[in-house]
Structures are given as C-alpha cells and as structure tokens.
Design an enzyme around this catalytic site. Structure first.
Site, short mmCIF file in Angstrom:
data_model
loop_
_atom_site.label_atom_id
_atom_site.label_comp_id
_atom_site.label_asym_id
_atom_site.label_seq_id
_atom_site.Cartn_x
_atom_site.Cartn_y
_atom_site.Cartn_z
N LEU A 200 0.83 -1.21 0.00
CA LEU A 200 0.00 0.00 0.00
C LEU A 200 0.86 1.26 0.00
CD1 LEU A 200 -2.68 -1.14 2.61
CD2 LEU A 200 -3.15 -0.52 0.22
N MET A 201 1.92 1.24 0.80
CA MET A 201 2.78 2.43 0.92
C MET A 201 3.62 2.65 -0.33
SD MET A 201 4.00 1.79 4.85
CE MET A 201 5.11 3.20 4.96
N LYS A 280 -3.08 7.53 10.52
CA LYS A 280 -3.08 8.67 9.60
C LYS A 280 -3.10 8.17 8.16
CE LYS A 280 0.08 12.26 7.89
NZ LYS A 280 1.43 12.83 8.03
N ASP A 285 0.79 13.58 0.15
CA ASP A 285 0.98 14.83 0.88
C ASP A 285 1.90 15.76 0.11
OD1 ASP A 285 1.15 16.84 2.74
OD2 ASP A 285 2.49 15.76 4.11
N SER A 290 1.52 25.26 1.95
CA SER A 290 2.91 25.24 2.47
C SER A 290 3.65 24.12 1.74
CB SER A 290 2.91 25.02 3.98
OG SER A 290 2.12 25.96 4.65
N LYS A 292 5.75 21.36 -0.15
CA LYS A 292 7.02 20.70 0.11
C LYS A 292 7.99 20.93 -1.05
CE LYS A 292 5.10 16.75 2.70
NZ LYS A 292 5.90 16.86 3.94
N ARG A 301 3.75 9.53 -1.20
CA ARG A 301 2.69 8.56 -1.47
C ARG A 301 2.53 7.62 -0.27
NH1 ARG A 301 7.38 6.92 -3.96
NH2 ARG A 301 8.01 4.72 -3.73
N ASP A 303 2.60 8.61 2.89
CA ASP A 303 2.22 9.35 4.10
C ASP A 303 0.97 8.77 4.73
OD1 ASP A 303 2.96 11.35 5.87
OD2 ASP A 303 1.61 12.81 5.01
N ASP A 362 1.32 22.02 5.96
CA ASP A 362 2.04 20.74 5.86
C ASP A 362 2.02 19.98 7.18
OD1 ASP A 362 3.46 18.75 4.59
OD2 ASP A 362 5.41 19.65 5.01
N ARG A 366 -1.81 15.84 11.93
CA ARG A 366 -2.38 16.02 13.27
C ARG A 366 -3.80 16.57 13.21
NH1 ARG A 366 2.57 19.82 14.65
NH2 ARG A 366 3.41 18.35 13.12
#
Length: 517
Positions: A200-201, A280, A285, A290, A292, A301, A303, A362, A366
């Site tokens: 998946l990651m 999460k 991301d 902001s 990256k 991919r 994240d 970014d 959280r």
C-alpha cells in the site's frame, strides 16, 4: 585438488562460475531449493555447528555438506550465505546461511532478541540467492525458531513490482521437516501483514487513492466477514460528525475523503472494552499551500503509512483469529494545494469544539488525527493507539532505529515495548512534558496552534502534545513512524523501499493485549 573441488561444488561470496561434472549452475535453476543454517564455532570448538535440520541433512548425504563447507572458504559469518549445487537429488541447490552465535537471546542494549533477528536476516539472505536462481519452491530450515524463519523468508522475498513488465520469479517458501507448523504459519501471516502495508505504501498515489485504499482493505478482510464489519464513511457522514479539521485538509483535493472504520470482533462474548487503533491516512501529501520541496516529494505517497500499518495489523489479527475486539479508524484523504485548500493562518473547528489555527498546512496529519481521536472515544475504548508518519523531526531524533512512542500510560508503554523486543521492530519512549503542551496551546487566534510557538524545536514532541489535546482516556499512545517509513539497508531482511513498519509490532501488541484479563 581441494581448489578443484571448491570450484566444482561451491558458489556465493566469491562468485565462482561453478560447474559440477561439466554441468553449469544454470542447470540447477528451477526445481526446489533448500535453506539451511549454521552457527559460528564455539570457543575452542571443533567441527561445524549445524542446526538440527542441517545436521540431519548432512547425515543423509554422508557428510558431504560438512566437507564442502570446510573446503569452500572461511566459516560463514552472521547473515552471509553460500550456495552448493548437486548435493541432493530433491534439492539441486542448497543455500547455507550464517546464524551467528548459538544461544544468544534478548539484548538489553539493542532492545531486541538477537537470535530471532539473526534468523530473520540469515533466512532472507538465503531465500534471495535462490530467488536469483529462479527457483520457485524453497524449503526453509526453522533454525530453532519457526516463526522468525517464516518472517525472514516472507519479508525478505517481497518486492513491489506490480507495475513492471519484468518481475522476479515468485518464490513459495515452505517449512523444511516436521517442525512447529503452527509457529511457521503464524510467522507467514506476520510477514504477509507487513508486506500488505509495504504494498500500500509503495504503490503510486494515483493507484492508491482514499477510495482504492478502503476497497483494498475491504477485499483483504472479506474472508473474515463473519467477524469483521466495515464502514466506508463518505464525506456527507464526515460532515455530519462535524470533523472540521479533517474536512479542512481534504477540501484541497479533487479526490473525495473516506473515513474507514473497521470492527474486528474476535471475542464477541467478551465484555471487555475494545482496543482502538487509529492511523493517519494521507494518501499523498504535497504539503498543501505550504508546499514541500519537489525533491523527494514522490515518497509522500507513503504518508498513509499509519493507516496502512494499522489496517494491515487488523487484517493479520483476523487471519490469526486473535481473541480480541479491535476497532480500526483511518481518516483517508489527500493534502493538495488547490484554491479550496487550507491557507496559513486559517482557523478550523475540530469535532470536540476546539479551534485550531493552521499556521502550516504541511502539518496536516495532526488535523485529521484530531477528529479521528475524538471519534475513537465514542467506543469507550480500553486503550487507543495511533500510528502516523507525522514529523520529519522524528526521523532526525531516532532515524530508522525505532518508532517514537509518546504515551500517557506506563502500562501501555510496557506492552508496546515488550511486543517490539519480540518482533525486532523497535519502539522508543519519547517525552510528553507540559513544556510542549504550552507551545501548542498558546495561539494568537484559536485554542490551539498546529505547529506551536517554536516550529523547529522539538517538532515530534509538540506534534504529540497537540494530539494529546484530543485525548481523555487513561491509556493512549501515539507512534510517530516517520523515521521508519523507508528502508535503505538498515533492516537486512527488508529490501530497499517502503518498510511497512511497525505492522508486526502492532500485531504482537494486540496478541499480548488479547491475553490481558
């Protein structure tokens, strides 16, 4: 004469071309391979110190393996392997792997079991060498720990190549001999669980959107429909739950958000409160407004590593039939810089009514976790554990050696730590001082600031302090897994790429948790 035998029978560390009775090494590709273990010689010891399975194999071929090891070079070092051809009719290719010293156990300095780690590393090395020979079936010496051997084989052979036209041969590792088959199967499931998270990651973000992620987990859990309930909550539900922090992140993307909710009922008759795992799930991301730096942004991919490890752990728990009730929560979305995206300085409302000043878009993980943690409390959980690739500061602090754990509970820490010692996928406790809480609660425009007063100081700690503002249970732990997201060469039984850590530690923790009264 000895040199001639060496060239005839051996290959490996020195790359001999190896011919046996004028038959080339390629003649032994395919068929069945065998991985056997050998220990380092004991002080003042004589002869080769085989595992039980390797010693039995050596006897079956009248000591030829001992002879070939003796003449093929220096004793095998820990984690190294050497291949022999034509010693046995059923196993044309035999990989002998170095296990290090016999009898080693848990190392207090390293915080893991040296024996288990040595077995995982050695077995993976042997399996990969046989895979390079395009041998589709490989039997594995349990090396005294069937589960660790299975994990080493399954993890070591994994490679993400779904989108490549040229793929390595798919190897099916099997247990050699009549050892502990239950422990072997357990190790296979542990390894496959981590490999699911790795898959998946590693997959490109256009191949694993929030919707596709949820569908993938749903498919993996379909064989356990009698014990699992799955809810793929759409945006309308997220809005009805007033998850304003989560929605503020997702609105910058064209991909619709999904709040994935999994209920594994492994002990339906139990009155014990469930364990809630939260992950999460940022499937890509960009940093939002902001933005990256472009260099290395493709790695974002992964994240959603927190969601991947948590969901994969629940899939594994279901496959293992663990007698425990687990609820998994994964807020899934992208963080993109569109005209609808969060802007630095915006203020959003979390599910519990607290307002959050978003000074850095970014720091989005959280925000989505804040609402998920609030929702987790509705299940009256015995404990909440969340996992997230949350901060680059965690990577700076611990690197890839261990995942950082921030917790309000010594009881919970002890069980997480115990699990990580067994799996070798370590965790390390980090501070949750009021010093950090003050930095996120002093905000010019809102109740909280999403990066705190000093954004570059103690970043992993202030992020954890932010999350704690949405927790009221007595047993909560936050795992910041940003530092262990990828593997270069640090873990010898994982190939380069996304690591899927700490899936096995979460599974082991759930297994230990299930035995608690």
């Amino acid at each position: 004469m000895l040199l001639r035998f060496r060239n005839l029978f051996t290959s490996g560390v020195r790359g001999h071309s190896c011919r046996l009775f004028s038959v080339s090494r390629s003649s032994f590709s395919g068929g069945k391979g065998l991985v056997l273990g050998v220990y380092e010689k004991e002080k003042n010891g004589t002869g080769i110190l085989f595992t039980e399975a390797a010693a039995s194999f050596d006897r079956s071929i009248s000591g030829k393996l001992s002879e070939m090891l003796s003449i093929s070079g220096p004793p095998l070092k820990q984690g190294k392997s050497r291949i022999f051809y034509g010693l046995h009719q059923e196993f044309p290719s035999v990989a002998v792997v170095g296990l290090g010293k016999k009898g080693v156990g848990v190392c207090g300095k390293e915080n893991w079991d040296n024996c288990k780690e040595n077995i995982r590393a050695a077995v993976s090395a042997g399996c990969r060498q046989l895979q390079d020979l395009e041998i589709p079936q490989v039997e594995i010496d349990p090396c005294g720990d069937d589960q660790a051997a299975a994990e080493g084989a399954v993890l070591g052979l994994f490679e993400y190549n779904e989108l490549k036209s040229k793929k390595k041969v798919q190897v099916t590792p099997q247990l050699h001999g009549s050892a502990d088959t239950a422990a072997w199967e357990k190790g296979v499931l542990y390894g496959e669980g981590q490999n699911l998270a790795r898959r998946l990651m590693e997959a490109p973000a256009n191949h694993v959107t929030p919707t596709i992620f949820a569908e993938t987990i749903e498919k993996k859990l379909s064989p356990f429909a009698d014990r699992v309930i799955i809810h793929k909550r759409p945006q309308s539900w997220i809005e009805s739950e007033q998850m304003g922090a989560f929605l503020s992140v997702s609105k910058g993307s064209e991909e619709p958000p999904i709040f994935l909710e999994l209920h594994y009922n492994g002990n339906p008759d139990s009155r014990q409160a469930p364990l809630v795992l939260v992950g999460k799930g940022i499937t890509f991301d960009s940093g939002g407004i902001s933005l990256k730096p472009s260099s290395g942004m493709d790695a974002m991919r992964a994240d959603m590593g927190g969601a991947a490890t948590v969901c994969s752990a629940i899939v594994t728990a279901a496959a293992l039939k663990l007698p425990i009730n687990i609820i998994g929560l994964a807020p899934l979305c992208e963080n993109m810089p569109s005209g609808k995206a969060n802007k630095p300085g915006d203020v959003v409302h979390a599910r519990n009514g607290k307002t959050i000043q978003v000074d850095n878009t970014d720091a989005e993980g959280r925000l989505i976790l804040a609402d998920a943690l609030c929702y987790a409390h509705s299940f009256n959980p015995r404990a909440i554990v969340n996992a997230a690739t949350l901060t680059g500061a965690m990577d700076v602090a611990l690197g890839s050696a261990a995942a950082g754990v921030f917790t309000n509970s010594d009881w919970l820490w002890e069980r997480l730590h115990k699990a990580s010692v067994i799996t070798g996928d370590r965790v390390w406790r980090m501070p949750l001082f009021q010093h950090y809480t003050k930095q996120v609660t002093e905000s010019a425009l809102a109740d909280l600031n999403n990066i705190g007063k000093y954004s570059r100081s103690g970043g992993a700690c202030t992020a954890a302090a932010f999350l704690q503002e949405f927790v009221t249970v007595d047993h909560w732990a936050h795992l910041d897994i940003a530092g262990v997201m990828t593997n270069k060469d640090e873990v010898p039984y994982l190939r380069k790429g996304m690591s899927g850590r700490p899936t096995r530690t979460l599974v082991e923790f759930a297994a230990v948790f299930s035995t608690e009264p």
